[in-house]
Structures are given as C-alpha cells and as structure tokens.
Design an enzyme around this catalytic site. Structure first.
Site, PDB file in Angstrom:
ATOM      1  N   ASP A   1       0.837  -1.203   0.000  1.00 51.32           N
ATOM      2  CA  ASP A   1       0.000   0.000   0.000  1.00 51.32           C
ATOM      3  C   ASP A   1       0.872   1.253   0.000  1.00 51.32           C
ATOM      4  O   ASP A   1       2.027   1.212   0.424  1.00 51.32           O
ATOM      5  CB  ASP A   1      -0.882   0.036   1.260  1.00 51.32           C
ATOM      6  CG  ASP A   1      -1.866  -1.121   1.298  1.00 51.32           C
ATOM      7  OD1 ASP A   1      -2.172  -1.670   0.219  1.00 51.32           O
ATOM      8  OD2 ASP A   1      -2.321  -1.464   2.409  1.00 51.32           O
ATOM      9  N   ILE A   2       0.273   2.354  -0.391  1.00 50.68           N
ATOM     10  CA  ILE A   2       1.047   3.612  -0.467  1.00 50.68           C
ATOM     11  C   ILE A   2       1.661   3.985   0.888  1.00 50.68           C
ATOM     12  O   ILE A   2       2.762   4.532   0.956  1.00 50.68           O
ATOM     13  CB  ILE A   2       0.157   4.754  -1.042  1.00 50.68           C
ATOM     14  CG1 ILE A   2       1.013   5.988  -1.335  1.00 50.68           C
ATOM     15  CG2 ILE A   2      -1.019   5.083  -0.125  1.00 50.68           C
ATOM     16  CD1 ILE A   2       0.375   6.982  -2.261  1.00 50.68           C
TER      17      ILE A   2
END
Ligand code: URA
Length: 235
Positions: free
Chosen positions: A102-103
């Site tokens: 995920d970011i």
C-alpha cells in the site's frame, strides 16, 4: 546478440553510449578488440570493457526499501511510483514491482523484469511467506494473537494460518502466505484493532537488508538470485 546490446545491458549504459565505447576500441572479446557494435556475441562470452569483465544481465532483481508515499505501480497519473526512486539508468529494463505494498506501507519490495519469476512468486499455490512488522493502535491480547494465527474473517474469506510474534504490547510481527487486498490491515481490524504503521520485513527467504535506508535499494546478490531460481523458477 549484438555486442552493443551486451554492453548496454551488462554495463547499464544506453545503446548510444555502448556503441561509442565499442567504436573507441575499449571493448574486447577474448583477446581481440572489437570495434563493430553489430558483432555477434553469446551470453557467456568473455567480454571486457576497459579491462573490466562485463556480465550480460538479461534480468534485473532489485530489493527496495519502499518509503511511504509511493505507489507500487509502473505508472500513475497522480502519485509517485516506486520506479521513480530508481536511477535513470534502470529505465531501459522495463522493471515492475513483483507484488504490491500500500502507499503507506514501507519495506521490502522486489522490482524485476523477470515475468516468470514474478508470476511464480505471486502465485497463491507457492504460498510464499511474507513477514510484516505492525504497530497497532491498541495493545494486542494473547487471544487476539491466537485468532490472527488461526485465521480471521476479513469479509471475502477466513485467512489462512499465520504466524504472529509479539514485540511489545502494541507491536507484532505477522507472517502470512496469502496476498489479499489490504490483508494485514483487515486482519487487524477483524480483531478490533487498527494498523498505524506497516513494514514488510521479508519475502520468502529473502530478508530486507537492514543497511538499506527507507527509499534505498540494491541489486540482489548472486546468492539471493540463485535462491529465488531454485525455489521459484526451476520446474
Ligand atoms: N497488507 C496490507 O494491509 N497492506 C500492505 O501493504 C501489505 C499487506
């Protein structure tokens, strides 16, 4: 293949740079200086540039310590991608992330252009173990650790058996073999908790190099590549 391809892939140069160096007489095949960029060579030929051996690299494998704020994609209209962290000289290799973080997740991300290896690593059948370090909003009870290990309901499925290890009252290491969307965050939610920091520490038998600062990367060693080939590539 052509000598200029061998030199540009092996020495991380552009084709134009490789051609120039070859024409300058700085490249030898065996004992012979070769000035023709189109000269035919094989992958295992003894090629030297300025007396340094050049090894042809068809595939590249990079261990990145991914920082927050970068998406695990090759292109994105709005966000920075992990490929933007690499030196410009890698742009010719058409690298992509093998898997996704995920970011806001940090840690081990493998970047490669080896489609077969990436496919095998990501295949659910291979059950590749991935270990994450999690900081949680609330402390975790023994019962919650047991539930995480046994499997929790994350909506689309009950997660497969995992390994959890407490580091402090609200920090654990969790090893999973699946890769469902936001899996770790959803597992924490399933036991009534929230992940506030997430970092991937290992991928299969490969461990994030502790000397890599967040945002840094390095090529996998020959030993690490050999391990990946033995486990995930050889049929
Ligand atoms: N699980 C998550 O929730 N996020 C990641 O980035 C990786 C695993």
């Amino acid at each position: 293949m052509r000598l200029d391809k061998f030199i540009s892939d092996g020495a991380a140069l552009t084709r134009t740079q490789a051609r120039k160096i070859i024409k300058q007489g700085r490249v030898t095949c065996g004992e012979t200086v070769i000035k023709d960029p189109a000269f035919h060579v094989d992958e295992n030929d003894d090629i030297y540039m300025d007396e340094d051996k050049v090894t042809y690299k068809r595939f590249i494998y990079i261990m990145l310590n991914k920082p927050q704020g970068y998406v695990s994609a090759t292109e994105d209209k709005r966000q920075n991608t992990v490929l933007q962290l690499l030196d410009e000289s890698y742009s010719r290799y058409k690298l992509f992330p093998a898997g996704r973080l995920d970011i806001d997740t940090e840690g081990f991300l493998l970047l490669t252009n080896d489609g077969e290896l990436a496919h095998n690593l990501l295949s659910p059948n291979k059950k590749v173990g991935k270990t994450y370090f999690l900081k949680l909003q609330n402390s975790v009870s023994d019962e919650e650790i047991r539930q995480l290990e046994e499997g929790v309901d994350i909506g689309e499925c009950i997660t497969k058996p995992a390994k959890a290890q407490r580091i402090s009252p609200n920090e654990i290491k969790l090893t999973i073999t699946e890769g469902k969307f936001h899996q770790i965050k959803r597992m924490a939610q399933a036991v009534g908790n929230t992940v506030v920091y997430l970092k991937r520490l290992s991928y299969g038998q490969l461990y994030l190099d502790e000397s890599l600062k967040t945002g840094d990367y390095r090529l996998l060693t020959e030993k690490e590549i050999e391990h990946l080939y033995n486990v995930y590539k050889r049929k």
